[in-house]
Structure formats: structure tokens, C-alpha cells
Write an enzyme that holds these catalytic residues in place. Structure first.
Site, mmCIF file in Angstrom:
data_model
loop_
_atom_site.group_PDB
_atom_site.id
_atom_site.type_symbol
_atom_site.label_atom_id
_atom_site.label_comp_id
_atom_site.label_asym_id
_atom_site.label_seq_id
_atom_site.Cartn_x
_atom_site.Cartn_y
_atom_site.Cartn_z
ATOM 1 N N LYS A 157 0.940 -1.082 0.012
ATOM 2 C CA LYS A 157 -0.013 -0.037 0.060
ATOM 3 C C LYS A 157 0.781 1.276 0.168
ATOM 4 O O LYS A 157 0.757 2.171 -0.735
ATOM 5 C CB LYS A 157 -0.946 0.104 1.243
ATOM 6 C CG LYS A 157 -1.363 1.335 1.527
ATOM 7 C CD LYS A 157 -2.525 1.168 2.641
ATOM 8 C CE LYS A 157 -1.693 1.634 3.874
ATOM 9 N NZ LYS A 157 -1.625 3.131 4.218
ATOM 10 N N ASN A 158 1.792 1.340 0.960
ATOM 11 C CA ASN A 158 2.690 2.552 1.047
ATOM 12 C C ASN A 158 3.715 2.666 0.073
ATOM 13 O O ASN A 158 4.362 3.888 0.104
ATOM 14 C CB ASN A 158 3.249 2.722 2.298
ATOM 15 C CG ASN A 158 2.271 2.739 3.686
ATOM 16 O OD1 ASN A 158 0.947 2.922 3.204
ATOM 17 N ND2 ASN A 158 2.689 2.537 4.853
ATOM 18 N N CYS A 171 -5.049 12.794 12.463
ATOM 19 C CA CYS A 171 -6.108 11.577 12.215
ATOM 20 C C CYS A 171 -5.919 10.783 13.812
ATOM 21 O O CYS A 171 -5.197 11.589 14.668
ATOM 22 C CB CYS A 171 -5.591 10.736 11.358
ATOM 23 S SG CYS A 171 -3.889 9.880 11.756
ATOM 24 N N ARG A 186 -0.021 14.956 12.805
ATOM 25 C CA ARG A 186 0.530 14.550 11.522
ATOM 26 C C ARG A 186 0.656 15.966 10.445
ATOM 27 O O ARG A 186 0.029 15.987 9.388
ATOM 28 C CB ARG A 186 -0.178 13.588 10.801
ATOM 29 C CG ARG A 186 -0.077 12.349 11.573
ATOM 30 C CD ARG A 186 -0.829 11.053 11.107
ATOM 31 N NE ARG A 186 0.030 10.710 9.809
ATOM 32 C CZ ARG A 186 -0.402 9.446 9.245
ATOM 33 N NH1 ARG A 186 -1.592 9.134 9.622
ATOM 34 N NH2 ARG A 186 0.298 9.084 8.068
ATOM 35 N N ASP A 223 4.691 1.069 12.176
ATOM 36 C CA ASP A 223 3.559 0.211 11.581
ATOM 37 C C ASP A 223 3.562 -1.230 11.764
ATOM 38 O O ASP A 223 2.479 -1.786 11.680
ATOM 39 C CB ASP A 223 3.539 0.390 10.059
ATOM 40 C CG ASP A 223 3.301 1.685 9.704
ATOM 41 O OD1 ASP A 223 3.409 2.129 8.418
ATOM 42 O OD2 ASP A 223 2.887 2.884 10.332
ATOM 43 N N ARG A 240 -8.214 -0.684 4.823
ATOM 44 C CA ARG A 240 -7.564 0.495 3.967
ATOM 45 C C ARG A 240 -6.049 -0.150 3.829
ATOM 46 O O ARG A 240 -5.531 0.220 2.826
ATOM 47 C CB ARG A 240 -7.319 1.598 5.030
ATOM 48 C CG ARG A 240 -8.592 2.056 5.275
ATOM 49 C CD ARG A 240 -8.054 3.483 6.042
ATOM 50 N NE ARG A 240 -7.349 4.432 5.146
ATOM 51 C CZ ARG A 240 -6.962 5.659 5.563
ATOM 52 N NH1 ARG A 240 -7.475 6.168 6.687
ATOM 53 N NH2 ARG A 240 -6.064 6.410 4.732
HETATM 54 C C1 EPZ Z 1 3.921 7.437 6.319
HETATM 55 O O1 EPZ Z 1 3.179 8.331 6.780
HETATM 56 C C2 EPZ Z 1 3.043 5.929 6.368
HETATM 57 N N1 EPZ Z 1 2.130 6.310 5.283
HETATM 58 C C3 EPZ Z 1 2.652 5.616 7.849
HETATM 59 O O2 EPZ Z 1 1.988 4.476 7.447
HETATM 60 C C4 EPZ Z 1 3.872 5.432 8.453
HETATM 61 O O3 EPZ Z 1 3.298 5.092 9.905
HETATM 62 C C5 EPZ Z 1 4.674 6.620 8.580
HETATM 63 O O4 EPZ Z 1 5.216 7.112 7.271
HETATM 64 C C6 EPZ Z 1 5.999 6.523 9.293
HETATM 65 O O5 EPZ Z 1 6.892 5.299 8.824
HETATM 66 C C7 EPZ Z 1 1.989 6.135 3.860
HETATM 67 O O6 EPZ Z 1 3.207 5.958 3.388
HETATM 68 C C8 EPZ Z 1 0.925 6.378 3.189
HETATM 69 P P1 EPZ Z 1 5.887 10.806 8.240
HETATM 70 P P2 EPZ Z 1 3.556 10.016 6.735
HETATM 71 O O7 EPZ Z 1 5.854 12.247 7.320
HETATM 72 O O8 EPZ Z 1 4.614 9.909 5.631
HETATM 73 C C9 EPZ Z 1 5.814 14.125 11.818
HETATM 74 C C10 EPZ Z 1 0.000 2.992 7.567
HETATM 75 O O9 EPZ Z 1 -0.477 2.561 8.640
HETATM 76 N N2 EPZ Z 1 5.762 15.280 10.662
HETATM 77 O O10 EPZ Z 1 7.062 9.953 8.081
HETATM 78 O O11 EPZ Z 1 2.490 10.902 7.298
HETATM 79 C C11 EPZ Z 1 4.511 13.300 11.880
HETATM 80 O O12 EPZ Z 1 3.534 14.164 12.556
HETATM 81 C C12 EPZ Z 1 0.409 4.483 7.757
HETATM 82 O O13 EPZ Z 1 0.140 2.484 6.574
HETATM 83 C C13 EPZ Z 1 5.966 16.591 10.738
HETATM 84 O O14 EPZ Z 1 6.015 16.915 12.062
HETATM 85 O O15 EPZ Z 1 4.578 9.903 8.072
HETATM 86 C C14 EPZ Z 1 5.003 12.161 12.723
HETATM 87 O O16 EPZ Z 1 4.855 12.391 13.999
HETATM 88 C C15 EPZ Z 1 0.219 5.061 9.178
HETATM 89 N N3 EPZ Z 1 5.905 17.555 9.871
HETATM 90 C C16 EPZ Z 1 6.393 12.038 12.136
HETATM 91 O O17 EPZ Z 1 7.022 13.015 11.433
HETATM 92 C C17 EPZ Z 1 5.898 17.009 8.401
HETATM 93 O O18 EPZ Z 1 5.982 17.672 7.719
HETATM 94 C C18 EPZ Z 1 6.496 10.771 10.813
HETATM 95 O O19 EPZ Z 1 5.619 11.253 9.878
HETATM 96 C C19 EPZ Z 1 5.922 15.556 8.130
HETATM 97 C C20 EPZ Z 1 5.733 14.679 9.399
#
Ligand code: EPZ
Length: 416
Positions: A22-23, A115, A120, A303, A395
Site C-alpha cells: 500500500k505505502n 487522524c 501529522r 507500523d 484500508r
Molecule cells: C507514512 O506516513 C506512512 N503512510 C505511515 O503508514 C507510517 O506510519 C509513517 O510514514 C511512518 O513510517 C504512508 O506511507 C501512506 P511521516 P507519513 O511524514 O508520511 C511528523 C500506515 O499504517 N511530521 O514520516 O505521514 C509526523 O507528525 C500508515 O500504513 C511533521 O511533524 O509519516 C510524524 O510524527 C500510518 N511534519 C512523523 O513526522 C511534517 O511535515 C513521521 O511522519 C511531516 C511529518
């Protein structure tokens, strides 16, 4: 709404085919709008989030749909808007920001809300795109962005962000000049996205490390590409074999993407080995509790946190989990405790006293991976578990109940 009904206690045995990731599929599908000609993708899973992404591509002006086992995307004349009622159902829609700015020089994307697992924000995405020459304003909940041609920049992310790295990777492909991404995320899904973009004619190097270099090109051509398999689904079914004391063989398995997860499972006493049939998982001995800290790749993936927590509930001794990625990713704890688990929370730390005698109960899914953790506990628990609101599960897991039924689980999908 639907629920999964599970009569626990059955050892699982047999083969499970791992679906496409998915990711990895979500960013690759969205990146396809940057190509001038058709894209054909193999190994894309049939999931709710994939259908939502195909809807998004259609709204942006492409033709995008499954054609038998593949997905075909024909880029049309793009329009720059990703509407709120779609983005609110899938935050990953924000990944179209970079491609739209790169292709059209404008974008209007609903700001994804928080969410269940956390706020996020997308500040890192926006700050980095501004360094490439984009301007943004927030207008009634929409991110409105515009630019002349994006220009290459030297970007240092303040924190490691998967989505931020993906958005900037895509935007940089059509920018003027070289872009360097420092403190880039190293997840295998990012390497897969880079592989797809390079197959379309992009010039990306360093993917999989924390410094990625992209030389901008004038255009990208469509291609045929096979998306990687889902490492989190694979890890989830490894945990299913371990928690039921069973023996599963995983096929179409994403090689070399789960080292930190396998290391922890081996430390717990799970047996994992590879042979001609696939990756074998079984455990003939009592499992031991371990200590886990979730980290960006190659650390232990957030995850897989709920899934290994379910396993620790029935292991001997105490285990601990520290969640460092999201601020609210322990919602499965209360539900597991209702099944007889003995988990104590203190801030971002969970202490799991093992040896629990799990008993089935009606439990509520709250997010995608928490749901998976509850299903795992239900597979082990005595008597009947009902996991409610399984739209969360749909999902990210393709036909989970069918895959589990095929290896002996007493599980069915019913109306709530
Ligand atoms: C991706 O989400 C994945 N989703 C998530 O999987 C996964 O848990 C996550 O990466 C971490 O590995 C997809 O790939 C579609 P991040 P993403 O940006 O990109 C903070 C699942 O279950 N942050 O790496 O949204 C954020 O709040 C999902 O499949 C900022 O502060 O994750 C978080 O605490 C859930 N500012 C941390 O960084 C930003 O601009 C990591 O977020 C961006 C992120």
C-alpha cells in the site's frame, strides 16, 4: 459497518501470498501524473486506499483504473485540485502537491487534518517546496500553491518524514537543476518510488540513504513497473504464525525490508528461515518479552508496533515498547487490556507483562495497524472476539479474513 468475528485458539498452518505494498503503491500511483504517456503498474493491491487514490487521479484529469491484474494510468490534461471530501478520507493525497507544482506550476490541495494517531502536520513538505520556489497560502482549509518552474535546492529536513521525502523526490524530478535532500527518509517504499521515477526517465541517486540527489529533467515518460510487496502485511502474518504457535510460509515476500522486525522476532524465540517455497515462520518454544523502540527505517517500524505488542502479551516475562514516531499510537492498548492483556502506559512508553490468558471480547478498531493488533490477539484468545469498524483494516490489508481462513483461522466478516 462490518466486523470480523474470530473463534481463537487455532494454530495457523499453510501458505499466505503477500500482496503489493500500500505505502509504495500510493506514491507511485500519484507520481504517474508526472508522466507524458501511459503507466502500467503490476502488483498493486486491491485496497480501499488504492481505490481512493484512483479516484483522486481521475479527479485530477487522468484515466486510472485496474485492467485485470494491473493498474493503467493515462495522464490527461491535469487539473490542479484535490478536494477536501477526498483528502479527508486519505491523508496521503497530500502527496499530489509536489507533482502538481512540478507539472502545472499550481496546486490546490485540502490540508489533511490530523487522524487518530496524531496531528501529522505537513510543515516539512511546504517549507522544502518553498525552498524550491513555490509559494503557499491557506485558503478555507486548502493549501493553495503556485510557482514558475521549480528550481533545484539543497534541502535539510528538520525531521525524518516519509511523505515529505516522497513529495520532494517527485517535485525535484522536473525541477531546474540539482536537488539534494538531506536527512531524507530511507524506507524501502521510497527506494521503490525512486525506482519507478528512474524507469520513467528521472535521474535520482542515493535513495535508501539519508542523502538523495535528483538532477531535474525536462519530462518523464510512462513505463511498466512492478511495485514492491507489502512489508508490513508480511510482518503482520509473521506475527500471526508466532502468536498462534503455528507455521506459515509467506510467498511474494518483500526481500530485505524487515531486518529490524525479524531481529526482534528471533530475539523473542520465533523461528524464521527462507527456503525455495518462501519465508517460513514458526515457533515451537515459549516466546520471551523484548524491548522495542520504534524508529525511522531501518529501525523498528511504527507500523508494526501494535502487532508486536499483541505478541508480547502472551510471551513469557515483561516487554516494553517506546513509540517515538506518532504521539497517540497506543489506542489498541485499552482494547487489548479488555481481552485480559496486562499493559501499562506511561507517556510514550508501554510496559507489557506477558503470560496473559487472552479471552475474546468485542473490541473497537481505531486505526489501520491497531486493528491488525486486535485481530492477532483474537486469533490467540480463547472464545470469541469481534473486531468492530473494520473499515480501518480494509484500508491496508487485502482480504485479510480470506487469507487467514485459508490457513485454518476460524474468522468471518459479518454485518455489525
Ligand atoms: C507514512 O506516513 C506512512 N503512510 C505511515 O503508514 C507510517 O506510519 C509513517 O510514514 C511512518 O513510517 C504512508 O506511507 C501512506 P511521516 P507519513 O511524514 O508520511 C511528523 C500506515 O499504517 N511530521 O514520516 O505521514 C509526523 O507528525 C500508515 O500504513 C511533521 O511533524 O509519516 C510524524 O510524527 C500510518 N511534519 C512523523 O513526522 C511534517 O511535515 C513521521 O511522519 C511531516 C511529518
Amino acid at each position: 459497518m462490518e466486523k470480523l468475528v474470530i473463534e481463537g485458539g487455532k494454530r495457523l498452518a499453510g501458505k499466505i501470498r503477500i500482496s503489493g505494498s500500500k505505502n509504495a503503491s500510493l506514491p507511485v500511483l500519484i507520481a504517474s501524473i508526472m508522466a507524458d504517456t501511459d503507466v502500467v503498474l503490476e502488483n498493486v493491491p486491491r485496497l480501499k486506499d488504492i481505490r481512493t487514490t484512483l479516484q483522486l487521479l481521475t479527479l485530477l484529469g487522468c484515466q486510472a483504473d485496474f485492467d485485470k491484474d494491473n493498474v493503467v494510468i493515462s495522464p490527461g490534461n491535469l487539473t490542479p485540485e484535490a478536494p477536501y471530501d477526498l483528502v479527508r478520507t486519505m491523508r496521503a493525497s497530500v502527496l499530489c502537491l509536489g507533482p502538481l507544482l512540478a507539472r502545472l506550476g499550481k496546486a490546490k490541495v485540502a490540508l489533511p487534518g490530523g487522524c487518530a494517531i496524531g496531528s501529522r502536520p505537513v510543515d516539512q513538505h511546504l517549507r522544502a517546496l518553498e525552498k524550491m520556489g513555490a509559494s503557499f497560502e491557506l485558503d478555507s482549509g486548502y493549501i493553495v500553491g503556485w510557482c514558475n518552474r521549480l528550481r533545484g535546492a539543497h534541502i535539510n529536513f528538520d525531521l525524518t518524514t516519509v511523505g515529505g521525502t516522497e513529495n520532494l523526490l517527485m517535485a525535484a524530478c522536473l525541477a531546474q537543476g540539482e536537488t539534494i535532500l538531506e536527512n531524507a527518509a530511507r524506507e524501502p517504499e521510497i527506494s521503490d518510488l525512486a525506482g519507478f521515477l528512474n524507469a520513467c526517465g528521472a535521474r535520482i541517486s542515493g535513495q535508501g540513504t539519508s542523502v538523495i540527489r535528483i538532477q531535474g529533467v525536462e519530462s518523464l515518460k510512462g513505463c511498466r513497473y512492478r511495485v514492491m510487496s507489502d512489508r508490513i502485511e508480511a510482518g503482520t502474518y509473521m506475527a500471526a504464525a508466532a502468536i498462534t504457535g503455528g507455521n506459515l510460509i509467506l510467498t511474494n515476500y518483500p526481500q530485505d525490508t524487515l531486518d529490524s522486525v525479524i531481529a526482534k522476532f528471533l530475539e523473542m524465540g520465533v523461528h524464521i528461515w527462507e527456503d525455495a517455497e518462501g519465508v517460513n515462520v514458526e515457533n515451537g518454544e515459549p516466546l520471551r518479552g523484548v524491548d522495542v523502540v520504534t524508529l525511522p527505517y531501518p529501525g523498528f517500524p511504527t507500523d508494526m508496533q501494535a502487532q508486536i505488542m499483541a505478541l508480547m502479551c502472551i510471551a513469557e516475562g515483561t516487554g516494553t515498547i517506546r513509540e517515538t514516531i506518532f504521539e497517540n499510537r497506543f489506542m489498541h492498548v485499552l482494547e487489548l487490556n479488555r481481552m485480559g492483556a496486562r499493559i501499562r502506559l506511561s507517556g510514550q512508553n508501554a510496559v507489557i507483562r506477558g503470560g496473559a490468558d487472552l479471552v475474546g471480547a468485542p473490541v473497537m478498531a481505531s486505526d489501520l495497524r491497531a486493528s491488525a493488533g486486535l485481530v492477532l490477539a483474537g486469533l490467540k484468545a480463547r472464545r470469541r472476539t469481534e473486531v468492530l469498524r473494520i473499515y480501518h483494516l480494509d484500508r491496508g490489508y487485502e482480504a485479510m479474513e480470506k487469507k487467514l481462513q485459508a490457513v485454518g483461522a476460524r474468522i468471518s466478516r459479518e454485518k455489525e
